[in-house]
Design an enzyme around this catalytic site. Sequence first.
Site, PDB file in Angstrom:
ATOM      1  N   GLY A  10       0.933  -1.194   0.045  1.00  0.00           N
ATOM      2  CA  GLY A  10       0.050  -0.023  -0.158  1.00  0.00           C
ATOM      3  C   GLY A  10       0.949   1.389   0.087  1.00  0.00           C
ATOM      4  N   ASP A  36      -2.792 -12.023   6.487  1.00  0.00           N
ATOM      5  CA  ASP A  36      -4.029 -11.754   5.853  1.00  0.00           C
ATOM      6  C   ASP A  36      -5.143 -11.306   6.769  1.00  0.00           C
ATOM      7  OD1 ASP A  36      -6.431 -11.762   4.240  1.00  0.00           O
ATOM      8  OD2 ASP A  36      -5.909 -13.728   3.409  1.00  0.00           O
ATOM      9  N   THR A  62      -9.616  -0.492   1.222  1.00  0.00           N
ATOM     10  CA  THR A  62     -10.080   1.033   0.879  1.00  0.00           C
ATOM     11  C   THR A  62     -10.692   1.146  -0.300  1.00  0.00           C
ATOM     12  OG1 THR A  62      -7.846   0.932  -0.483  1.00  0.00           O
ATOM     13  CG2 THR A  62      -7.745   1.556   1.831  1.00  0.00           C
ATOM     14  N   THR A 101      -9.769   7.054   9.033  1.00  0.00           N
ATOM     15  CA  THR A 101      -9.906   8.021   7.807  1.00  0.00           C
ATOM     16  C   THR A 101     -10.831   9.024   8.225  1.00  0.00           C
ATOM     17  OG1 THR A 101     -11.326   8.026   5.676  1.00  0.00           O
ATOM     18  CG2 THR A 101     -11.781   6.217   7.533  1.00  0.00           C
ATOM     19  N   TYR A 125     -17.444   1.596   4.236  1.00  0.00           N
ATOM     20  CA  TYR A 125     -15.947   2.070   4.602  1.00  0.00           C
ATOM     21  C   TYR A 125     -15.905   2.799   5.784  1.00  0.00           C
ATOM     22  CZ  TYR A 125     -11.362   4.096   4.142  1.00  0.00           C
ATOM     23  OH  TYR A 125     -10.061   4.554   4.434  1.00  0.00           O
ATOM     24  N   LYS A 129     -14.449   1.491   9.283  1.00  0.00           N
ATOM     25  CA  LYS A 129     -13.109   2.088   9.870  1.00  0.00           C
ATOM     26  C   LYS A 129     -13.386   2.375  11.482  1.00  0.00           C
ATOM     27  CE  LYS A 129      -9.388   2.541   8.203  1.00  0.00           C
ATOM     28  NZ  LYS A 129      -8.105   1.889   8.033  1.00  0.00           N
TER      29      LYS A 129
HETATM   30  N1  NAP Z   1      -6.039   6.261   0.351  1.00  0.00           N
HETATM   31  C1  NAP Z   1      -6.511   7.090   0.982  1.00  0.00           C
HETATM   32  O1  NAP Z   1      -6.989   8.151   0.282  1.00  0.00           O
HETATM   33  C2  NAP Z   1      -6.940   6.933   2.618  1.00  0.00           C
HETATM   34  C3  NAP Z   1      -7.518   8.096   3.152  1.00  0.00           C
HETATM   35  C4  NAP Z   1      -7.896   8.002   4.447  1.00  0.00           C
HETATM   36  C5  NAP Z   1      -7.334   6.973   5.355  1.00  0.00           C
HETATM   37  N2  NAP Z   1      -6.743   6.138   4.540  1.00  0.00           N
HETATM   38  C6  NAP Z   1      -6.328   4.935   5.623  1.00  0.00           C
HETATM   39  O2  NAP Z   1      -4.796   4.885   5.303  1.00  0.00           O
HETATM   40  C7  NAP Z   1      -4.273   3.419   5.545  1.00  0.00           C
HETATM   41  C8  NAP Z   1      -3.142   3.438   4.417  1.00  0.00           C
HETATM   42  O3  NAP Z   1      -4.090   3.675   3.197  1.00  0.00           O
HETATM   43  P1  NAP Z   1      -3.193   3.516   1.991  1.00  0.00           P
HETATM   44  O4  NAP Z   1      -3.624   4.740   1.008  1.00  0.00           O
HETATM   45  O5  NAP Z   1      -1.748   3.071   2.055  1.00  0.00           O
HETATM   46  O6  NAP Z   1      -4.035   2.241   1.263  1.00  0.00           O
HETATM   47  P2  NAP Z   1      -3.736   1.339   0.051  1.00  0.00           P
HETATM   48  O7  NAP Z   1      -2.651   1.699  -0.751  1.00  0.00           O
HETATM   49  O8  NAP Z   1      -5.239   0.937  -0.598  1.00  0.00           O
HETATM   50  O9  NAP Z   1      -3.170   0.005   0.755  1.00  0.00           O
HETATM   51  C9  NAP Z   1      -3.999  -0.897   1.406  1.00  0.00           C
HETATM   52  C10 NAP Z   1      -2.943  -2.125   1.823  1.00  0.00           C
HETATM   53  O10 NAP Z   1      -4.053  -3.031   2.548  1.00  0.00           O
HETATM   54  C11 NAP Z   1      -3.681  -4.227   1.862  1.00  0.00           C
HETATM   55  N3  NAP Z   1      -4.983  -5.248   2.175  1.00  0.00           N
HETATM   56  C12 NAP Z   1      -6.175  -5.083   1.742  1.00  0.00           C
HETATM   57  N4  NAP Z   1      -6.821  -6.025   2.167  1.00  0.00           N
HETATM   58  C13 NAP Z   1      -6.088  -6.966   2.978  1.00  0.00           C
HETATM   59  C14 NAP Z   1      -6.102  -8.199   3.410  1.00  0.00           C
HETATM   60  N5  NAP Z   1      -7.267  -8.971   3.479  1.00  0.00           N
HETATM   61  N6  NAP Z   1      -5.041  -8.697   4.179  1.00  0.00           N
HETATM   62  C15 NAP Z   1      -3.867  -7.968   4.290  1.00  0.00           C
HETATM   63  N7  NAP Z   1      -3.664  -6.658   3.693  1.00  0.00           N
HETATM   64  C16 NAP Z   1      -4.804  -6.416   2.868  1.00  0.00           C
HETATM   65  C17 NAP Z   1      -3.540  -4.330   0.219  1.00  0.00           C
HETATM   66  O11 NAP Z   1      -2.948  -5.388  -0.063  1.00  0.00           O
HETATM   67  P3  NAP Z   1      -2.844  -5.682  -1.689  1.00  0.00           P
HETATM   68  O12 NAP Z   1      -1.778  -4.583  -2.040  1.00  0.00           O
HETATM   69  O13 NAP Z   1      -2.317  -7.169  -1.573  1.00  0.00           O
HETATM   70  O14 NAP Z   1      -4.161  -5.202  -2.209  1.00  0.00           O
HETATM   71  C18 NAP Z   1      -2.794  -2.958   0.629  1.00  0.00           C
HETATM   72  O15 NAP Z   1      -1.388  -3.091   0.275  1.00  0.00           O
HETATM   73  C19 NAP Z   1      -5.532   2.696   5.628  1.00  0.00           C
HETATM   74  O16 NAP Z   1      -5.888   2.515   6.897  1.00  0.00           O
HETATM   75  C20 NAP Z   1      -6.642   3.621   4.902  1.00  0.00           C
HETATM   76  O17 NAP Z   1      -8.173   3.237   5.544  1.00  0.00           O
HETATM   77  C21 NAP Z   1      -6.630   6.155   3.266  1.00  0.00           C
END
Ligand code: NAP
Length: 300
Positions: A10, A36, A62, A101, A125, A129
């Site tokens: 991620g 996982d 996400t 989030t 979502y 969260k």
């Molecule tokens: N992106 C945003 O705009 C945003 C906004 C607010 C808050 N957040 C929060 O910030 C944090 C980091 O977000 P990010 O942007 O880095 O998210 P991201 O790029 O979507 O990465 C999420 C990661 O979670 C992994 N994942 C999903 N399902 C899984 C499972 N069953 N077991 C293990 N791993 C799993 C994914 O793995 P794969 O690569 O294998 O799919 C991916 O590596 C999260 O908590 C998210 O809720 C994000």
Amino acid sequence: MKILVTGKNGQLARSLAVRAQGHDIEIVLAGRPEIDHANPSTFVSVLKSVAPHLVINAAAHTGVDQQEDEPQRAFRINAEAPAELARLTRLAAIPIIQVSTDYVFDGKSSEPYAETDKPNPQTVYGLSKLAGEQAVRSENPDHLVVRTAWVFSRYGRNFVKTILSAAQTRKRLQVVADQFGNPTEAHDLADGLLAAARFWREHQGFLQGLYHLAGQGRASWYEVARQILEISKAMGGPIADVEPIVGDQWVAKAPRPANSELNSERFAHDFGYRAGDWRDRVSSAVGNIIADSVTCHDIR
Ligand SMILES: NC(=O)c1ccc[n+]([C@@H]2O[C@H](COP(=O)([O-])OP(=O)(O)OC[C@H]3O[C@@H](n4cnc5c(N)ncnc54)[C@H](OP(=O)(O)O)[C@@H]3O)[C@@H](O)[C@H]2O)c1
């Protein structure tokens, strides 16, 4: 200090690995299949073999629209898995940072949301969260919950890449202009979490609780898209015109908050860290993504 970070592919996990380089912090990334979140029994052996000083749970489901159709999976990954991770870390006397989030808010406030404001999620979502936040809080007293927003980077999938990718095939893009938030560069989020980790190391304990950490400056999706394409044009990247539309014209399964701006003052006060201004950070992300695409011939 050794930090175990989940969600290894991620945006945040990859940024943590990059930003910790050269500091006396070792980041161990873990993800599927070894960890996982749909199968929390996988946590035990990884925690045992890595033996971290701190865990950062950066893994999450996400897919905001996708989750409207699969709430059970969303709750398993975003709430039940963090609960189990928090329980196991408490048993091993390890602190945990849970990332959450801005979508826990309904977006009806005209002011930036503070940690004291009441959440009222409107999507699966956001609900899952928020349940994850509550579970971590009750399972491990040595925790931080850090809410962030609108994360982008050169890695993974995000709005900056979506706009650049759309501009490769379309001359005119329609982007929502009446939803506001704080675009946050993933490296900045990583730097903030590393500042909190150093605080924990120095004080052997957190200021336990809830924090907001997002990029500086308020923007609409439309403003961000314009900035992306302006920089892209200047750098010889994809070009398109952007037309502002209202949120109601954008068909999406999950409603987005009209205003999910976060007040990050508490984090700045307690950990001495502020994320950068969104315009600067979007500009450099566009530069990096275009440079990356010259190497791999594609912007995805
Ligand atoms: N992106 C945003 O705009 C945003 C906004 C607010 C808050 N957040 C929060 O910030 C944090 C980091 O977000 P990010 O942007 O880095 O998210 P991201 O790029 O979507 O990465 C999420 C990661 O979670 C992994 N994942 C999903 N399902 C899984 C499972 N069953 N077991 C293990 N791993 C799993 C994914 O793995 P794969 O690569 O294998 O799919 C991916 O590596 C999260 O908590 C998210 O809720 C994000």
